[in-house]
Design a protein around this motif. Structure first.
Motif, mmCIF file in Angstrom:
data_model
loop_
_atom_site.group_PDB
_atom_site.id
_atom_site.type_symbol
_atom_site.label_atom_id
_atom_site.label_comp_id
_atom_site.label_asym_id
_atom_site.label_seq_id
_atom_site.Cartn_x
_atom_site.Cartn_y
_atom_site.Cartn_z
ATOM 1 N N TYR A 63 0.925 -1.318 -0.024
ATOM 2 C CA TYR A 63 -0.001 0.007 0.047
ATOM 3 C C TYR A 63 0.891 1.225 -0.035
ATOM 4 C CZ TYR A 63 -3.706 -3.089 1.216
ATOM 5 O OH TYR A 63 -4.525 -4.236 1.466
ATOM 6 N N ARG A 74 -4.653 3.124 6.329
ATOM 7 C CA ARG A 74 -4.080 1.937 7.317
ATOM 8 C C ARG A 74 -5.359 1.041 7.480
ATOM 9 N NH1 ARG A 74 -0.968 6.221 8.850
ATOM 10 N NH2 ARG A 74 1.296 5.969 8.584
ATOM 11 N N ALA A 77 -6.061 -1.024 4.382
ATOM 12 C CA ALA A 77 -5.210 -1.753 4.318
ATOM 13 C C ALA A 77 -5.535 -3.201 5.315
ATOM 14 C CB ALA A 77 -3.727 -1.590 4.456
ATOM 15 N N ALA A 78 -5.711 -2.868 6.531
ATOM 16 C CA ALA A 78 -5.910 -3.615 7.434
ATOM 17 C C ALA A 78 -7.212 -4.522 7.319
ATOM 18 C CB ALA A 78 -6.270 -3.039 8.935
ATOM 19 N N ILE A 81 -6.648 -7.050 4.424
ATOM 20 C CA ILE A 81 -5.816 -8.130 4.749
ATOM 21 C C ILE A 81 -6.744 -9.027 5.541
ATOM 22 C CG2 ILE A 81 -3.902 -8.664 5.992
ATOM 23 C CD1 ILE A 81 -3.218 -7.502 3.290
ATOM 24 N N GLY A 96 1.724 -5.952 9.279
ATOM 25 C CA GLY A 96 2.128 -4.797 8.451
ATOM 26 C C GLY A 96 3.444 -4.243 8.835
ATOM 27 N N PRO A 98 5.488 -0.928 8.152
ATOM 28 C CA PRO A 98 5.585 0.359 7.714
ATOM 29 C C PRO A 98 7.068 0.966 7.215
ATOM 30 C CG PRO A 98 5.581 0.634 10.025
ATOM 31 C CD PRO A 98 5.485 -0.767 9.807
ATOM 32 N N LEU A 105 3.218 0.644 3.244
ATOM 33 C CA LEU A 105 3.053 -0.440 4.219
ATOM 34 C C LEU A 105 2.953 -1.622 3.418
ATOM 35 C CD1 LEU A 105 2.225 -0.970 7.155
ATOM 36 C CD2 LEU A 105 -0.251 -0.567 6.607
ATOM 37 N N TYR A 107 2.770 -5.785 3.593
ATOM 38 C CA TYR A 107 2.198 -7.149 4.419
ATOM 39 C C TYR A 107 2.427 -8.242 3.831
ATOM 40 C CZ TYR A 107 -1.351 -4.359 7.090
ATOM 41 O OH TYR A 107 -2.042 -3.556 8.043
#
Length: 680
Positions: A63, A74, A77-78, A81, A96, A98, A105, A107
């Motif tokens: 990301y 964020r 992204a979380a 995932i 993640g 960073p 970021l 993963y």
């Protein structure tokens, strides 16, 4: 008789058809499929497949926002995932990582869901990409080994159609220009297509019976060889057939005379090419070793088709196939001064000056090989920018001082604790974690290096791990690349002398001479060096390539030596034939050049054009290989074979045939067993 040949070919194709359609099913293009069985990284992949869940597909979801990731980014992204983890069987919960500048970021995501199934791997990567999406300035890319393998497989899968169609179109265009007939070009092109289809069936049989490795690169090269070499043989045969039609009334008799005249040269040249390619069996690299038999299959299928099916069709069609330039019985071709006559004249007047000038030119071009870029990295292997490459580029920019690609260590389970401690203490290792266990007493460790992927520092770390972790295997993408480079270097040292010796021995037997074969072999080696040198002047400065494929020197050498000697045989066979009929050495050389120069030039153009088709493919290693071979064939055709070899023959006169009977003046005593006849 022609109808019987057609019937036999129909039967052969009917038998081969079910196998030809299955060739793509056994094609494998994972990096590990190219490596030797003895390599550390190959052993890692094999043991991973036996661990619980099978081999893991490793990805990195990246990301990125240029101005810095926001809290909403964020959270997005979380959430994505979490969705990926809920839908697929992962080896662990992705965490993640960073970047220091806050723009990126990453993963790491790994799953054993696909196992060894490449289609399932591709489906997993596509599914992850469907979930991992950006927008409004947030970019998302999926990279890592699994994603890169998927993108590479898509490229190789796309080669079959475009490569075949483009090659056929290029050959068709050149044949139309060469023959200047609206019909004649269709015959050799159709026969080449039939030979290509047959070669696919035979290649599948080799895989099933002998385990010959099949890759996208080897099948693509096989198609190129079938059309390129097959068309060369067709040009030589049709040219001789046209000559005989002017002397002979019946097409059937003219074809028999043509086959007697050029058949030995075609058989000898195809045998030389096949022998050169089979020398790749001595290579340790799976991809190179598999390319040898597949390339040989292509050459032999092309030979069989052009010496049986093509003559049968031409005889059935008769003289009218040459319309509008129909060769009438008893007619003579219009005399005109050709380029080959002019080249022969300069070679006759100043043969030594031509030789020295040509040698200096080739030597100067070869110096460009020192400008070849270093080894090709994975992120630089595409001419386009697929998603996996975009992810790797983003990672390289955002994490310049740390590893972003895992190093995998497989170690015996009873020593896993000690190996983990040793790995953590190895300079250059940032982190090391224990993974899965099982698979016959093995445990998987996952490491990250402090250095960027495929950098000199990371390579030093991999080598240090291999030295330190006795009894363990170190693999992963960077280790695979290192093994690829080392194996190619070893194969070059072993295969090159074998190719030279094999080709030299065949030429000695064919030409009954030591000097002529040495001239031809020296010439093709010089061409190879010059072609690589031109590549060094083009790849980096003009095309912007960041690296050179480690297999380029070896593969280009094998192809240029085998194919270059091919044309040398056409020329020297005709020269020897003229000498056996009583021509003086200089006259024999010039007559051979005039008789074969046009055919060799046409054949060289076709062969160079077919290999040049590879330069339109989206993979750097294919572009580089196609470019070097195409340039080498052109140098060989228009400079070395028709100019320098002729000049050497004029300068050496009878000595070019030493120690055979032709090296002695007429009237010299003939020892027992030395009597020769034309056409041998």
């Amino acid at each position: 008789m022609p109808w019987l040949v057609l019937g036999l070919w129909i039967a052969v194709l009917a038998i081969a058809s079910p196998f030809a359609s299955k060739l793509s099913d056994v094609q494998r293009d994972r990096p590990v499929d190219y490596l030797p069985a003895s390599a550390d990284s190959t052993r890692v992949a094999e043991i991973q497949d036996r661990l619980p869940g099978g081999g893991a597909t490793e990805m990195v979801v990246v990301y990125h926002r240029d101005t810095g990731l926001t809290a909403a980014d964020r959270a997005t992204a979380a959430g994505q995932i979490d969705e990926i983890a809920g839908a697929h069987r992962l080896t662990g919960r992705p965490a993640g990582i960073p970047s220091e500048d806050g723009t990126t970021l990453m993963y790491p995501v790994a799953s054993t869901e696909p196992g060894q199934d490449e289609e399932a791997r591709d489906a997993l990567v596509d599914a992850v990409r469907e979930v991992a999406r950006g927008g409004d300035g947030l970019s998302v890319a999926v990279g890592g080994e699994g994603a890169l393998a998927t993108d590479a497989a898509q490229v190789y899968d796309s080669l079959d159609g475009p490569l075949l169609y483009t090659t056929a179109a290029v050959v068709a265009l050149l044949l139309i220009l060469i023959y200047r007939s609206p019909f004649l070009w269709l015959v050799p092109l159709a026969v080449a297509g039939i030979a290509d289809y047959l070669s696919m069936g035979v290649a599948y049989g080799l895989h099933q019976w002998f385990g010959t490795s099949v890759s996208g690169q080897s099948t693509g090269i096989m198609t190129i060889l079938v059309f390129g070499v097959g068309t060369d043989y067709a040009l030589l045969l049709v040219s001789r057939y046209r000559e005989e039609l002017r002397r002979t009334e019946r097409p059937h008799d003219a074809m028999l005379a043509a086959l007697r005249g050029c058949g030995p040269a075609v058989l000898a040249s195809s045998g030389t090419v096949a022998a050169g390619l089979l020398c790749l069996l001595a290579a340790d690299l799976n991809s190179s070793r598999g390319m040898g038999p597949l390339g040989t299959v292509g050459v032999l299928c092309a030979l069989a088709a052009m010496l049986t099916l093509l003559p049968a069709i031409l005889v059935l069609l008769g003289r009218r196939v040459f319309w509008p330039l129909v060769p009438r019985h008893g007619s003579t071709p219009k005399a005109r001064r050709s380029l080959w006559t002019a080249m022969g004249g300069s070679a006759e007047r100043r043969p030594r000056a031509v030789l020295v000038g040509g040698a200096v030119l080739l030597g100067a071009l070869a110096l460009g090989s020192f400008n070849l870029p270093g080894s090709l990295k994975q992120e630089d292997s595409f001419t386009s920018r697929p998603d996996a490459i975009a992810a790797m580029e983003t990672l390289a920019a955002a994490y310049p001082e740390r590893g972003t690609q895992p190093i995998t260590v497989i170690t015996p389970t009873d020593r896993a604790g000690a190996a983990l401690a040793d790995a953590r203490d190895t300079p250059g290792v940032e982190s090391a974690e224990e993974g899965r266990s099982g698979g016959g007493g093995w445990t998987e460790l996952t490491l990250l290096a402090t250095a960027p992927p495929q950098s000199a520092a990371e390579t030093a770390t991999i080598e240090a791990l291999r030295d330190r972790l006795d009894g363990s295997y170190v693999g992963g993408p960077s280790a695979q690349q290192l093994d690829l480079e080392n194996t190619n270097a070893r194969d070059t040292v072993i295969v090159v002398p074998i190719v030279l010796l094999s080709v030299l021995l065949i030429l000695v037997v064919l030409l009954r001479s030591l000097i002529a074969p040495l001239i031809l072999v020296a010439a093709v080696v010089a061409v190879w060096g010059a072609a690589l040198g031109i590549g060094g002047l083009v790849f980096g400065p003009l095309l912007g390539f960041e690296g050179t494929d480690p297999g380029l020197p070896l593969l280009s050498f094998v192809f240029l030596v085998a194919l270059g000697v091919d044309y040398g045989i056409f020329l020297m066979h005709r020269m020897r034939e003229e000498s056996l009929h009583g021509a003086e050495p200089t006259q024999a050389a010039l007559t051979a050049l005039r008789a074969t120069g046009g055919v060799i030039a046409s054949a060289g153009l076709v062969l160079a054009a077919t290999f040049a088709v590879l330069t339109s493919m989206p993979m750097v290693q294919l572009v580089e290989l196609g470019f070097v071979i195409a340039v080498g064939v052109l140098l060989d055709t228009f400079l070395v074979r028709t100019y320098l070899v002729t000049s050497a023959s004029v300068a050496l006169r009878r000595r070019v045939w030493w120690p055979g009977r032709l090296s002695r003046a007429p009237g010299a005593p003939v020892r027992a067993g030395e009597r020769e006849t034309a056409g041998v």
